[in-house]
Each structure stands twice: as C-alpha cells, then as structure tokens.
Design a protein around this motif. Structure first.
Motif, PDB file in Angstrom:
ATOM      1  N   SER A 257       0.812  -1.220   0.000  1.00 15.40           N
ATOM      2  CA  SER A 257       0.000   0.000   0.000  1.00 15.40           C
ATOM      3  C   SER A 257       0.843   1.267   0.000  1.00 15.40           C
ATOM      4  CB  SER A 257      -0.932  -0.009   1.217  1.00 15.40           C
ATOM      5  OG  SER A 257      -0.186  -0.108   2.426  1.00 15.40           O
ATOM      6  N   HIS A 258       1.895   1.289   0.807  1.00 21.54           N
ATOM      7  CA  HIS A 258       2.720   2.496   0.886  1.00 21.54           C
ATOM      8  C   HIS A 258       3.398   2.787  -0.445  1.00 21.54           C
ATOM      9  CE1 HIS A 258       5.497   5.490   2.496  1.00 21.54           C
ATOM     10  NE2 HIS A 258       6.450   4.859   1.849  1.00 21.54           N
ATOM     11  N   GLU A 259       3.963   1.762  -1.061  1.00 22.86           N
ATOM     12  CA  GLU A 259       4.678   1.965  -2.319  1.00 22.86           C
ATOM     13  C   GLU A 259       3.729   2.417  -3.436  1.00 22.86           C
ATOM     14  OE1 GLU A 259       5.057  -0.483  -0.262  1.00 22.86           O
ATOM     15  OE2 GLU A 259       7.186  -0.408   0.304  1.00 22.86           O
ATOM     16  N   ILE A 260       2.538   1.807  -3.481  1.00 23.07           N
ATOM     17  CA  ILE A 260       1.561   2.205  -4.511  1.00 23.07           C
ATOM     18  C   ILE A 260       1.107   3.638  -4.291  1.00 23.07           C
ATOM     19  CG2 ILE A 260      -0.746   1.756  -5.414  1.00 23.07           C
ATOM     20  CD1 ILE A 260      -0.309  -1.180  -4.909  1.00 23.07           C
ATOM     21  N   ALA A 261       0.831   3.996  -3.031  1.00 24.78           N
ATOM     22  CA  ALA A 261       0.405   5.366  -2.722  1.00 24.78           C
ATOM     23  C   ALA A 261       1.497   6.369  -3.095  1.00 24.78           C
ATOM     24  CB  ALA A 261       0.071   5.485  -1.239  1.00 24.78           C
TER      25      ALA A 261
ATOM     26  N   THR B   7      17.750   7.600  -7.163  1.00 27.53           N
ATOM     27  CA  THR B   7      19.049   7.754  -6.517  1.00 27.53           C
ATOM     28  C   THR B   7      18.942   8.620  -5.264  1.00 27.53           C
ATOM     29  OG1 THR B   7      20.172   7.547  -8.660  1.00 27.53           O
ATOM     30  CG2 THR B   7      21.429   8.506  -6.856  1.00 27.53           C
ATOM     31  N   ALA B   8      18.156   9.706  -5.364  1.00 24.56           N
ATOM     32  CA  ALA B   8      17.979  10.588  -4.218  1.00 24.56           C
ATOM     33  C   ALA B   8      17.263   9.874  -3.069  1.00 24.56           C
ATOM     34  CB  ALA B   8      17.192  11.831  -4.640  1.00 24.56           C
ATOM     35  N   MET B   9      16.242   9.086  -3.389  1.00 25.80           N
ATOM     36  CA  MET B   9      15.516   8.350  -2.349  1.00 25.80           C
ATOM     37  C   MET B   9      16.407   7.295  -1.712  1.00 25.80           C
ATOM     38  SD  MET B   9      11.825   7.959  -4.282  1.00 25.80           S
ATOM     39  CE  MET B   9      11.071   7.035  -2.947  1.00 25.80           C
ATOM     40  N   ASP B  10      17.223   6.648  -2.532  1.00 27.81           N
ATOM     41  CA  ASP B  10      18.139   5.640  -2.001  1.00 27.81           C
ATOM     42  C   ASP B  10      19.191   6.271  -1.104  1.00 27.81           C
ATOM     43  OD1 ASP B  10      19.076   2.794  -2.060  1.00 27.81           O
ATOM     44  OD2 ASP B  10      20.860   3.715  -2.943  1.00 27.81           O
ATOM     45  N   ALA B  11      19.684   7.466  -1.484  1.00 30.90           N
ATOM     46  CA  ALA B  11      20.693   8.150  -0.679  1.00 30.90           C
ATOM     47  C   ALA B  11      20.129   8.599   0.664  1.00 30.90           C
ATOM     48  CB  ALA B  11      21.232   9.359  -1.448  1.00 30.90           C
ATOM     49  N   ARG B  12      18.820   8.810   0.720  1.00 27.30           N
ATOM     50  CA  ARG B  12      18.178   9.218   1.969  1.00 27.30           C
ATOM     51  C   ARG B  12      17.703   8.031   2.794  1.00 27.30           C
ATOM     52  NH1 ARG B  12      17.605  13.194  -1.655  1.00 27.30           N
ATOM     53  NH2 ARG B  12      17.523  15.375  -0.945  1.00 27.30           N
ATOM     54  N   GLY B  13      18.037   6.831   2.334  1.00 22.56           N
ATOM     55  CA  GLY B  13      17.748   5.645   3.119  1.00 22.56           C
ATOM     56  C   GLY B  13      16.350   5.096   2.975  1.00 22.56           C
ATOM     57  N   TYR B  14      15.673   5.427   1.892  1.00 20.85           N
ATOM     58  CA  TYR B  14      14.311   4.920   1.703  1.00 20.85           C
ATOM     59  C   TYR B  14      14.353   3.426   1.406  1.00 20.85           C
ATOM     60  CZ  TYR B  14       9.649   4.214  -0.188  1.00 20.85           C
ATOM     61  OH  TYR B  14       8.388   3.745  -0.420  1.00 20.85           O
ATOM     62  N   ARG B  15      13.591   2.656   2.168  1.00 20.06           N
ATOM     63  CA  ARG B  15      13.546   1.200   1.993  1.00 20.06           C
ATOM     64  C   ARG B  15      12.118   0.682   1.972  1.00 20.06           C
ATOM     65  NH1 ARG B  15      17.808   2.421   0.860  1.00 20.06           N
ATOM     66  NH2 ARG B  15      19.842   1.619   1.479  1.00 20.06           N
TER      67      ARG B  15
END
Length: 266
Positions: free
Chosen positions: A154-158, A221-229
């Motif tokens: 749900s979170h990823e789709i939203a 890349t920006a989301m990955d650098a901010r630790g989004y998992r």
C-alpha cells in the motif's frame, strides 16, 4: 500553454478546503465523480456549475492562475462540444454549417457533456491544488492499507500515485521546452505529409522519454541516498486526523448528490 496545466500543482494558501483531511478530499472527489453524472437538464447542470464554482472560491486559489491553467482543458471541452453539436441528430434543425445540420438536441447534449468534463477536471485539480504531496500520499495509503493483508504494498503504490500526479506539470514543462527547442532548430510539427510529421515527432518524443527516464533515475538515486527502503517500519511526522469538518464536507456532498438525483427523476 502546456506549462500552465494546474493538475498536479499545489498552491499553499489558507482556505477551508486546504484545512480538510486528505482522506476526506479524496473521498469527496470519488463521490463527485459519480454526482456530476446525475445532472441531465438545465436546472441540475446550473446547480452543478454553481456548486463547483463555490468550491473554487472556497479553495482561495487565485482565480487568474486557475483560469490560465485550465485553458488547455477548455480547448478539449470546446472540441467535445463541437463534435456533439455536429453529430447528434436530435430536436429541431437550427442551422447548417459545412454540410452539417446542427440540431438543438446536439447543442444541449454537447453543453451538458462539456459541463461534466469541466466539472470533473476542476474537482480533480482542486484535490492537488489544496493538498500537499505528503498529505496526498498519506491519504492514498490510508485507503490502500486494508489491502495490505492480501500482500498489496500500500505504501509503495500510494507513493507512486502521488509522485505520478506531481510529475504531470514537470513533464508538461519538459515537453514545452523540447517543442520550443526543436522549433528553434527548424522542426515544423504542423506541415508536411503524415510520414513527415511522424518523423518530425521523433525529435520530440525521444528526448522527452530520455529526460523522463533520467528524472526517474535521479529521483530513485535521491531516495536511495536518503535511506528509503519502503513503507515497512516507517513512522510519520504528521498524522492525518479526521475531524468533524471532514464529516460535514462528506455529508454535504452526499446531500448535494441526493438533491441532483431527486431533481433528475422527479
């Protein structure tokens, strides 16, 4: 003109609609998507136009900005109206243009369809114009959360839905820049045979796709650098709170729909 599209933009002003919970606004848009189709005559369409105009005024979005942003949509609405006016053979013949007989029923039906399309676009625009990206994402996630038990992320789709909506004006701006750049280099998208125009369009489509994928890669890349998992284990700084004013807003829309329904079938 493309850069003036209002869908996907957010205007941070203080208004009663801005203060509503994102979930109530999403639900209101879904309800209004049904309600607009209840208007089928002059009276109900006049009431619909009045109600939507009132929502625009309550949003306190600058009217000049709103009208300027809706111009491309108005062109589509006008085109739809002309099609119905020319090809709907109902009622009395009013006049003939270019071999087409224009009937009174075609004019009326074209006007009603144009009002419906315009109302839907304006209501959808108000959702993004009055809701911040974070609240919009949280609102979508709240409605998708019950499906999480079935394995739906749900979170990823939203998040994808919110990002897609917010990227609309950005991509339109990119498209406008590419069109102007290619035109400055001598590309003409309006002249020549169909094959020539298709070949010319590649000079527009390919750079647009390349820039879109590049922007998506930079965002990832920006989301990955901010630790989004993903959404698992994430906490929220701002919690959505459904208040009495949200219930009142939904009740008013339901009553408005019931009123149109009564007027339609009485």
């Amino acid at each position: 003109m493309l850069q003036n599209i209002v869908i996907g933009q957010y205007v941070p002003v203080e208004s009663p609609i801005h203060r509503l919970d994102a979930r109530s606004k999403i639900l209101a848009v879904l309800l209004m998507a049904v309600v607009v189709f209840l208007a089928n005559d002059v009276m109900t369409n006049a009431i619909l136009v009045t109600f939507v105009s009132l929502l625009v005024l309550l949003s306190k979005v600058p009217l000049r900005f709103f009208i300027k942003g809706m111009l491309p949509i108005f062109i589509l609405i006008a085109f739809t109206f002309i099609l119905h006016a020319l090809f709907t053979n109902e009622g009395e013949v009013l006049f003939t243009v270019l071999g087409f007989s224009v009937y009174s029923g075609g004019i009326i039906q074209g006007l009603f369809i144009a009002i419906r399309i315009g109302a839907l676009v304006i209501i959808a625009s108000l959702l993004t114009l009055t809701t911040s990206p974070i609240d919009l994402t949280d609102g979508f996630e709240a409605y998708l959360r019950p499906f999480k038990r079935f394995g739906v992320p749900s979170h990823e789709i939203a998040l994808m839905m919110a990002i897609s909506i917010r990227l609309i004006p950005t991509l339109l701006l990119e498209a406008d820049r590419i069109l102007k750049a290619q035109s400055a280099r001598g590309a003409d998208f309006t002249k020549g045979s169909l094959k020539t125009r298709l070949n010319t369009m590649t000079a527009f489509i390919i750079p647009l796709f390349v820039r879109s994928f590049k922007r998506a890669e930079d965002m990832a890349t920006a989301m990955d650098a901010r630790g989004y998992r993903g959404g698992e284990g994430r906490t929220k700084l701002r919690i959505l709170k459904w208040q009495g004013k949200d219930t009142v807003a939904i009740v008013l829309i339901v009553l408005f729909g019931c009123t149109l329904g009564i007027l339609r079938y009485v």
